[in-house]
Design an enzyme around this catalytic site. Structure first.
Site, PDB file in Angstrom:
ATOM      1  N   ASP A   7       0.885  -1.163   0.000  1.00 33.07           N
ATOM      2  CA  ASP A   7       0.000   0.000   0.000  1.00 33.07           C
ATOM      3  C   ASP A   7       0.925   1.215   0.000  1.00 33.07           C
ATOM      4  O   ASP A   7       1.502   1.566   1.023  1.00 33.07           O
ATOM      5  CB  ASP A   7      -0.892  -0.035   1.249  1.00 33.07           C
ATOM      6  CG  ASP A   7      -1.689   1.249   1.451  1.00 33.07           C
ATOM      7  OD1 ASP A   7      -1.637   2.136   0.565  1.00 33.07           O
ATOM      8  OD2 ASP A   7      -2.363   1.369   2.490  1.00 33.07           O
ATOM      9  N   LYS A  69       2.646  11.062  -3.679  1.00 32.03           N
ATOM     10  CA  LYS A  69       1.613  10.328  -4.434  1.00 32.03           C
ATOM     11  C   LYS A  69       0.700  11.303  -5.197  1.00 32.03           C
ATOM     12  O   LYS A  69       0.188  10.980  -6.257  1.00 32.03           O
ATOM     13  CB  LYS A  69       0.796   9.502  -3.446  1.00 32.03           C
ATOM     14  CG  LYS A  69      -0.210   8.556  -4.065  1.00 32.03           C
ATOM     15  CD  LYS A  69      -0.749   7.640  -2.989  1.00 32.03           C
ATOM     16  CE  LYS A  69      -1.780   6.686  -3.507  1.00 32.03           C
ATOM     17  NZ  LYS A  69      -2.237   5.757  -2.450  1.00 32.03           N
ATOM     18  N   GLU A 167      -7.499   0.411  -4.487  1.00 29.17           N
ATOM     19  CA  GLU A 167      -7.489   0.293  -3.032  1.00 29.17           C
ATOM     20  C   GLU A 167      -8.793  -0.282  -2.455  1.00 29.17           C
ATOM     21  O   GLU A 167      -8.734  -1.174  -1.603  1.00 29.17           O
ATOM     22  CB  GLU A 167      -7.144   1.651  -2.410  1.00 29.17           C
ATOM     23  CG  GLU A 167      -5.663   1.970  -2.616  1.00 29.17           C
ATOM     24  CD  GLU A 167      -5.298   3.421  -2.423  1.00 29.17           C
ATOM     25  OE1 GLU A 167      -6.147   4.213  -1.962  1.00 29.17           O
ATOM     26  OE2 GLU A 167      -4.138   3.775  -2.724  1.00 29.17           O
ATOM     27  N   ASP A 190     -13.709   5.022   2.321  1.00 26.66           N
ATOM     28  CA  ASP A 190     -12.304   5.142   2.721  1.00 26.66           C
ATOM     29  C   ASP A 190     -11.955   6.611   2.955  1.00 26.66           C
ATOM     30  O   ASP A 190     -11.771   7.381   2.015  1.00 26.66           O
ATOM     31  CB  ASP A 190     -11.428   4.538   1.602  1.00 26.66           C
ATOM     32  CG  ASP A 190      -9.928   4.622   1.913  1.00 26.66           C
ATOM     33  OD1 ASP A 190      -9.563   5.258   2.907  1.00 26.66           O
ATOM     34  OD2 ASP A 190      -9.149   4.047   1.135  1.00 26.66           O
TER      35      ASP A 190
END
Ligand code: AMP
Length: 600
Positions: A7, A69, A167, A190
């Protein structure tokens, strides 16, 4: 050999593997299963990754790279507004790079590769063996360029990336839902530190299918920390200045206290905040209650509502058709968030998994499936954004719609709008906007073809997305069977000729099916055909019409021109239809003349 599951998060990153048949997360030498996704580039010496890098932030903020990211696969122009604490620059193609003073600059994937290398090294130390294959997760809303960049980062870290997994799909795997029921529909909510992601999945006989996704790349626990720290600052100062206007050290101090209090309030109902020597000899004490925290956080959490409803709508589901709602991401530990999700989805959310580790665990499980150590699960994902090309009039012509299950292959046939055209520019786009200019350009390619009259060229355009969500574009002049392949950065090209032919013949049937949205352009194209044809016919046999008919045609022609000038689609469609009607007699006369000419 085991495949690593990773992850690669905006704030934190985790790694694991299947060991003796069990999916596990691997701790680093300090015993932490999660490391901050932060890298410090000192003036001399090697870069430092993780906790040690974060500690340097107060001293040299411009040399500590966090949230890299967010930069993956992005152009400088897209991220300039985001105010990163470190300087950015661009490569020749406009893609963003991080400027590191005397150290030159690095691309986001080169920086992510440093995090991956660190994770790989600690996993190898924990497992006592070298490991070079990996599954990496990405947010569902990541577009093609962002997925490509993630894959490249893996390569730079010495990893073969076997699969890029969304994800929420990884989370659903970790929740073990493939074992619970034959058929289930689930929502994955999430809420992390910096991003929010909602996905609706369907699981059928062990097959995972993402029905829809939605999200916000700038919504999460950080926003709540910001709201709390501003509140604390006001309590401390009671003046008109905001914390954002103060120096960086003060902001960091307040942010840290705000986050710590927020975390404590997930268990406690009130929390005493003590800040001795905030500034020189000033001290600050304040009791933050759960109630105040909820008031501050609620407007932020409520922003997820519309995104959830849109995802449900896209999945064509009603609230009562969901079997499970899974909570993922550190911020879903907040009681306010849990209550909010329960109220919104009208059912108790499933909190059975560790919210920070679920995604990594899913990646590990997917690695296990690929390496053959875990069986009987298949994964299907969807395209998070529509893919298409620019067509006449600057419109987006969707070839693969959003939420199509991948791998997928689709195509359409295009032709030349102008006589004697020798090539066509294919601009590959990604996005949901109607106009091409508002969407993301993935690449472009000039397709040459045999010149001829208008509408004579037959150019097949095929999009193919592989199981990693990576795109390849093939164009073919079907007259000469000449192919042009567009490599969207680093994509592997694998073209099956038979299926290409099949696609092209199918696409001929459906070539103009999807034109309904192009109302104005379509009407305009029609006008551009009608007007010169009417002029030609009038010149040829106009004298055979009576004055009333001629006047009617002239009025109708004017109306079309006027509607074109007004750029009014409805008016133009109406005017085109009226011009069609008005020229019935003219068309009949033309036909008679053609027949007479033919028999003469
Ligand atoms: P993630 O991006 O999933 O790692 O989530 C990080 C976010 O979760 C940060 O904003 C943290 O402050 C927040 N967080 C972590 N633990 C808790 C907790 N116990 N209560 C509230 N928020 C938390």
């Amino acid at each position: 050999m085991a495949i690593l599951g990773i992850d690669l998060g905006t704030t934190n990153s985790l790694i694991g593997a299947v060991d003796s048949g069990f999916p596990i997360l691997l701790a680093n030498a300090e015993g932490h299963r999660s490391i901050p996704s932060a890298i410090h580039f000192p003036d001399s010496g090697d870069p430092v990754v993780g906790e040690a890098a974060l500690r340097q932030r107060a001293l040299s903020a411009d040399r500590v790279v966090t949230s890299v990211k967010r930069l993956m696969g992005k152009r400088l122009a897209e991220v300039e507004r985001d105010r990163h604490p470190y300087p950015l620059t661009a490569d020749n193609e406009g893609y963003v790079r991080v400027a590191l003073g005397n150290k030159g600059s690095l691309s986001p994937e080169e920086i992510s590769a440093l995090i991956l290398k660190e994770l790989k090294a600690s996993a190898e130390a924990a497992m006592g063996t070298t490991m070079d294959r990996a599954v990496i997760t990405v947010p569902a809303y990541f577009n093609d360029a962002q997925r490509q960049a993630t894959k490249r980062a893996g390569g730079l870290a010495g990893l073969t990336v076997e699969r890029i997994v969304n994800e929420p799909t990884a989370a659903a795997l970790a929740f073990g839902l493939h074992r619970s029921k034959d058929h289930a529909r689930i929502a994955v909510y999430d809420l992390g530190g910096g991003t929010f992601d909602i996905s609706i999945l369907e699981i059928h006989d062990g097959v995972f299918h993402v029905l829809s996704t939605n999200g916000d790349t700038y919504l999460g626990g950080d926003d709540i920390d910001h709201a709390i720290s501003e509140h604390l600052w006001q309590a401390y100062q009671s003046n008109k200045f905001t914390l954002a206007e103060q120096d960086a050290t003060l902001q960091i101090k307040f942010r840290a206290e705000a986050e710590a209090a927020k975390i404590a309030l997930s268990e406690a109902s009130s929390q005493l905040i003590r800040m001795p020597f905030v500034e020189a000899d000033k001290h600050f004490e304040y009791t933050l209650t759960r109630e105040t925290l909820d008031q501050l956080a609620r407007p932020i959490v409520e922003r997820t509502k519309a995104l959830c409803l849109r995802a449900l709508h896209d999945a064509k589901l009603k609230l009562d058709q969901l079997d499970e709602v899974l909570l993922v991401g550190g911020s879903t530990r907040m009681p306010l968030v849990r209550q909010f999700v329960t109220d919104l989805f009208q059912q108790e959310a499933n909190t059975s998994q560790h919210p920070d580790e679920t995604v990594a665990m899913g990646a590990v499980i997917q690695g296990g499936i690929l390496s053959g150590t875990l069986r009987n699960i298949v994964l299907l994902d969807v395209t998070p954004l529509s893919l298409g090309i620019e067509s006449f009039g600057g419109l987006m012509n969707v070839i693969i719609p959003r939420n199509t299950t991948i791998p997928a292959k689709a195509g359409e046939m295009f032709t030349n709008a102008v006589p004697d055209q020798t090539s066509m520019l294919v601009r590959v786009l990604q996005g949901e906007r109607e106009m091409a200019r508002d969407n993301w350009e993935l690449g472009q390619v000039e397709v040459p073809f045999t010149p001829g009259p208008k509408g004579s060229a037959r150019i097949g355009v095929q999009f193919q997305i592989d199981e990693n969500g990576i795109l390849e574009v093939l164009t073919r002049d079907t007259k000469t069977n000449t192919d042009t392949v567009l490599e969207v950065k680093n994509a592997a090209i694998d073209v099956d000729d038979k299926r290409v032919e099949a696609m092209i013949s199918e696409s001929v049937d459906h070539a103009f099916d999807d034109m309904s949205e192009r109302v104005f352009t379509e009407a305009k194209l029609k006008s551009e055909e009608l007007l010169p044809a009417v002029d030609q016919a009038l010149a040829l046999i106009g004298d055979q019409l009576d004055n009333t008919d001629r006047q009617e045609i002239q009025d109708a022609t004017e109306a079309v021109k006027q509607a074109l000038a007004n750029r009014n689609a409805t008016e133009l469609k109406q005017a085109n239809a009226e011009l069609d009607d008005a020229t019935q007699q003219l068309a009949a006369l033309l036909m008679q003349k053609a027949l007479a000419d033919a028999s003469a």
